[in-house]
Design a protein around this motif. Structure first.
Motif, PDB file in Angstrom:
ATOM      1  N   ASP A 102       0.937  18.210  -8.665  1.00 52.59           N
ATOM      2  CA  ASP A 102       0.048  18.879  -7.721  1.00 52.59           C
ATOM      3  C   ASP A 102      -0.076  18.163  -6.391  1.00 52.59           C
ATOM      4  N   VAL A 103       0.490  16.964  -6.278  1.00 49.88           N
ATOM      5  CA  VAL A 103       0.428  16.221  -5.019  1.00 49.88           C
ATOM      6  C   VAL A 103       1.583  16.674  -4.132  1.00 49.88           C
ATOM      7  N   PRO A 104       1.293  17.172  -2.928  1.00 51.15           N
ATOM      8  CA  PRO A 104       2.368  17.617  -2.039  1.00 51.15           C
ATOM      9  C   PRO A 104       3.323  16.470  -1.703  1.00 51.15           C
ATOM     10  N   ALA A 105       4.578  16.821  -1.529  1.00 45.95           N
ATOM     11  CA  ALA A 105       5.566  15.799  -1.185  1.00 45.95           C
ATOM     12  C   ALA A 105       5.204  15.103   0.116  1.00 45.95           C
ATOM     13  N   GLY A 106       4.539  15.813   1.011  1.00 48.61           N
ATOM     14  CA  GLY A 106       4.150  15.221   2.290  1.00 48.61           C
ATOM     15  C   GLY A 106       3.210  14.038   2.145  1.00 48.61           C
ATOM     16  N   VAL A 107       2.394  14.016   1.089  1.00 50.45           N
ATOM     17  CA  VAL A 107       1.474  12.898   0.869  1.00 50.45           C
ATOM     18  C   VAL A 107       2.265  11.620   0.571  1.00 50.45           C
ATOM     19  N   GLY A 108       3.228  11.737  -0.330  1.00 47.13           N
ATOM     20  CA  GLY A 108       4.060  10.583  -0.637  1.00 47.13           C
ATOM     21  C   GLY A 108       4.835  10.109   0.581  1.00 47.13           C
ATOM     22  N   MET A 109       5.304  11.052   1.392  1.00 50.18           N
ATOM     23  CA  MET A 109       6.043  10.677   2.592  1.00 50.18           C
ATOM     24  C   MET A 109       5.146   9.950   3.582  1.00 50.18           C
ATOM     25  N   LEU A 148       0.824  -1.208   0.000  1.00 47.09           N
ATOM     26  CA  LEU A 148       0.000   0.000   0.000  1.00 47.09           C
ATOM     27  C   LEU A 148       0.857   1.256   0.000  1.00 47.09           C
ATOM     28  N   GLY A 149       1.909   1.252   0.793  1.00 46.23           N
ATOM     29  CA  GLY A 149       2.783   2.422   0.854  1.00 46.23           C
ATOM     30  C   GLY A 149       3.472   2.721  -0.458  1.00 46.23           C
ATOM     31  N   MET A 150       3.857   1.695  -1.197  1.00 49.84           N
ATOM     32  CA  MET A 150       4.550   1.912  -2.473  1.00 49.84           C
ATOM     33  C   MET A 150       3.617   2.470  -3.531  1.00 49.84           C
ATOM     34  N   VAL A 151       2.395   1.965  -3.544  1.00 49.43           N
ATOM     35  CA  VAL A 151       1.419   2.501  -4.498  1.00 49.43           C
ATOM     36  C   VAL A 151       1.156   3.972  -4.185  1.00 49.43           C
ATOM     37  N   GLY A 152       1.040   4.297  -2.897  1.00 45.12           N
ATOM     38  CA  GLY A 152       0.809   5.688  -2.522  1.00 45.12           C
ATOM     39  C   GLY A 152       1.987   6.590  -2.835  1.00 45.12           C
ATOM     40  N   ALA A 153       3.215   6.074  -2.642  1.00 41.58           N
ATOM     41  CA  ALA A 153       4.398   6.882  -2.940  1.00 41.58           C
ATOM     42  C   ALA A 153       4.488   7.226  -4.415  1.00 41.58           C
ATOM     43  N   ALA A 154       3.908   6.394  -5.280  1.00 39.46           N
ATOM     44  CA  ALA A 154       3.924   6.683  -6.712  1.00 39.46           C
ATOM     45  C   ALA A 154       3.162   7.959  -7.049  1.00 39.46           C
ATOM     46  N   LEU A 155       2.308   8.424  -6.137  1.00 41.78           N
ATOM     47  CA  LEU A 155       1.573   9.674  -6.367  1.00 41.78           C
ATOM     48  C   LEU A 155       2.507  10.878  -6.456  1.00 41.78           C
ATOM     49  N   LEU A 156       3.747  10.720  -6.012  1.00 43.32           N
ATOM     50  CA  LEU A 156       4.703  11.830  -6.069  1.00 43.32           C
ATOM     51  C   LEU A 156       5.018  12.254  -7.500  1.00 43.32           C
ATOM     52  N   VAL A 157       4.691  11.434  -8.488  1.00 39.54           N
ATOM     53  CA  VAL A 157       4.941  11.836  -9.871  1.00 39.54           C
ATOM     54  C   VAL A 157       3.954  12.906 -10.326  1.00 39.54           C
ATOM     55  N   LEU A 158       2.870  13.097  -9.585  1.00 40.64           N
ATOM     56  CA  LEU A 158       1.886  14.129  -9.928  1.00 40.64           C
ATOM     57  C   LEU A 158       2.328  15.458  -9.342  1.00 40.64           C
TER      58      LEU A 158
END
Length: 461
Positions: free
Chosen positions: A356-363, A344-354
């Motif tokens: 508009d997604v804050p870096a804090g979300v991926g973290m 789950l964490g890895m799929v969520g970290a992939a959001l960092l390529v967007l």
């Protein structure tokens, strides 16, 4: 190997403390010698172990934070992931050497040799003038870490009784807490104000004092481990013919275990397979995240290092929970939960390529991946010592760590190669594709969790 213990049995209960039980005698039938050292001696050895793990943690986090800068400074950006992969690859040499070495002579010679090579490798890397010299230093460092990594496992088996080992392995993970908090930020400051070379040289200067703290335990553990006959008596297995054990059995057993690992055979082979999968998943993603944040999201090295900090904090916190069995799960239950959190964490970290997604979300998602590793790793370490006879603790620990290192080396090399191949075509989304693939590896570990369970009386290769 014969295992009478079920991998579904509960872990140690909350409140486990270090030191021998009242009335414990040397040579109790768990493969440890809890009477060989006083409670104070055990604590001193544990402090040395944790200190060495902390330095290793700081070095790993600091190098990962500094590597984007190092690669640019040494004109080696295309070789970025190989600087990580070579450590994993050469550590296999150290692990394979240490396994039988520790079984024959105890953990002491492998420990001191490993520490010496680790320090030499750090010095070579810290004084490198090109990417080739840096990678060479990292290669020597890897051999050293492979030697003392296996020796640490065997030392745990020699010094601490079986019921205390879950807490010891959790303490190893807890050793990442302070480095996780200060390591990436401190590394960023060192890179900005002193230069990246001091990331390596500073770690080299502190490694030897940490190793010296383990001297009482290494002295007590010096010499041969339990014989095959003694190990068989303790686990209920039939004794092996000594001549066979020394000549034919190591090779045949290694091949048998390797085939069992490939098919994820129930028991120890499945434990090794799961370790390989989670190692490949986590390492393959972790080496790319700082690069993504620095070169694509324009964060500073210190800012990008925060993702390593939060991941390591999640790992340490979950390992603390695991060591005290606060969730009251079986061994396989912890592996299932950890594998799910990792994916789950890895799929969520992939959001960092967007953008508009804050870096804090991926973290925040990476905290979940770290937590998954904190649940899985100590569990697999405990299972390895439970499922292997005492006279094969060195070989079993070596197999576990070899699988870890080989998987990490392949993953870090493959993710880098795949990233650059896709990046030239797809650009930023290439990161998401690679991170998604690492998530699939974590999901495969979750699926195999049940095979780490061994029914009473079952026989594993």
């Amino acid at each position: 190997m014969t295992a009478e213990v079920s991998a579904e049995q509960p872990a140690s209960q909350p409140g486990t403390q270090f030191g021998p039980e009242p009335g414990a005698q040397p040579g109790t039938p768990d493969g440890a010698q809890p009477g060989a050292l006083s409670a104070g001696g055990q604590r001193l050895v544990l402090i040395g172990m944790v200190a060495l793990c902390s330095l290793g943690a700081f070095e790993a986090l600091a190098v990962a934070t500094a590597m984007p800068t190092i690669a640019v400074d040494l004109d080696g950006l295309r070789h970025y992931t190989f600087a990580f992969a070579v450590v994993f690859a050469t550590s296999v040499v150290g692990m394979l050497t240490a396994g039988r070495w520790c079984d024959r002579t105890g953990p002491t010679p492998a420990m001191w040799t490993g520490v010496a090579l680790f320090v030499v490798g750090l010095v070579v890397a810290g004084t490198a003038t090109g990417m080739g010299a840096l990678i060479a230093g990292r290669a020597v460092q890897g051999v050293g870490s492979g030697l003392f990594g296996v020796a640490l496992y065997v030392l745990v088996a020699r010094v601490f009784a079986a019921e205390r080992r879950p807490a010891v392995f959790s303490a190893f993970a807890a050793a990442w807490v302070v480095p996780a908090i200060v390591g990436p930020g401190l590394a960023g400051l060192v890179v900005d104000h002193l230069g990246w070379r001091w990331v390596f040289l500073g770690a080299a200067a502190l490694t030897i004092p940490a190793a010296i703290l383990m001297r009482p335990g290494l002295t007590a553990a010096r010499g041969e481990g339990p014989t095959a006959g003694e190990g068989a008596a303790e686990t209920g297995a039939a004794p092996q013919d000594p001549g066979n054990d020394q000549a034919e059995r190591p090779v045949a057993h290694a091949l048998h275990l390797a085939l069992a690992v490939l098919r994820a055979g129930r028991g120890l082979p499945a434990v090794v397979s799961v370790r390989a999968l989670v190692s490949a998943a986590f390492t393959g993603a972790e080496v790319l995240l700082p690069l993504l944040l620095v070169h694509e999201r324009q964060l500073s090295p210190g800012g990008a290092g925060l993702i390593l900090t939060v991941g390591a904090l999640g790992w340490s916190g979950a390992s603390w929970v695991r060591g005290r069995n606060l969730l009251h799960l079986s061994h396989a239950g912890y592996v299932r939960l950890g594998g799910g959190l990792l994916a789950l964490g890895m799929v969520g970290a992939a959001l960092l390529v967007l953008p508009d997604v804050p870096a804090g979300v991926g973290m925040a998602f990476w905290v979940l991946s770290g937590s998954g590793m904190g649940l899985v790793y100590p569990t697999l370490s405990v299972l390895t010592l439970e499922l292997a006879p005492p006279h094969e603790h060195g070989s079993a620990s070596s197999a576990l760590q070899v699988a870890d290192a080989v998987a990490a080396a392949i993953a870090s090399s493959a993710t880098g190669a795949l990233l650059w191949a896709l990046y030239d075509v797809a650009g930023l989304p290439a990161y998401a594709v690679v991170l998604g693939l690492t998530g699939l590896l974590a999901a495969a570990a979750l699926a195999l969790a049940g095979r780490t369970q061994v029914r009473s009386g079952a026989v594993t290769p």
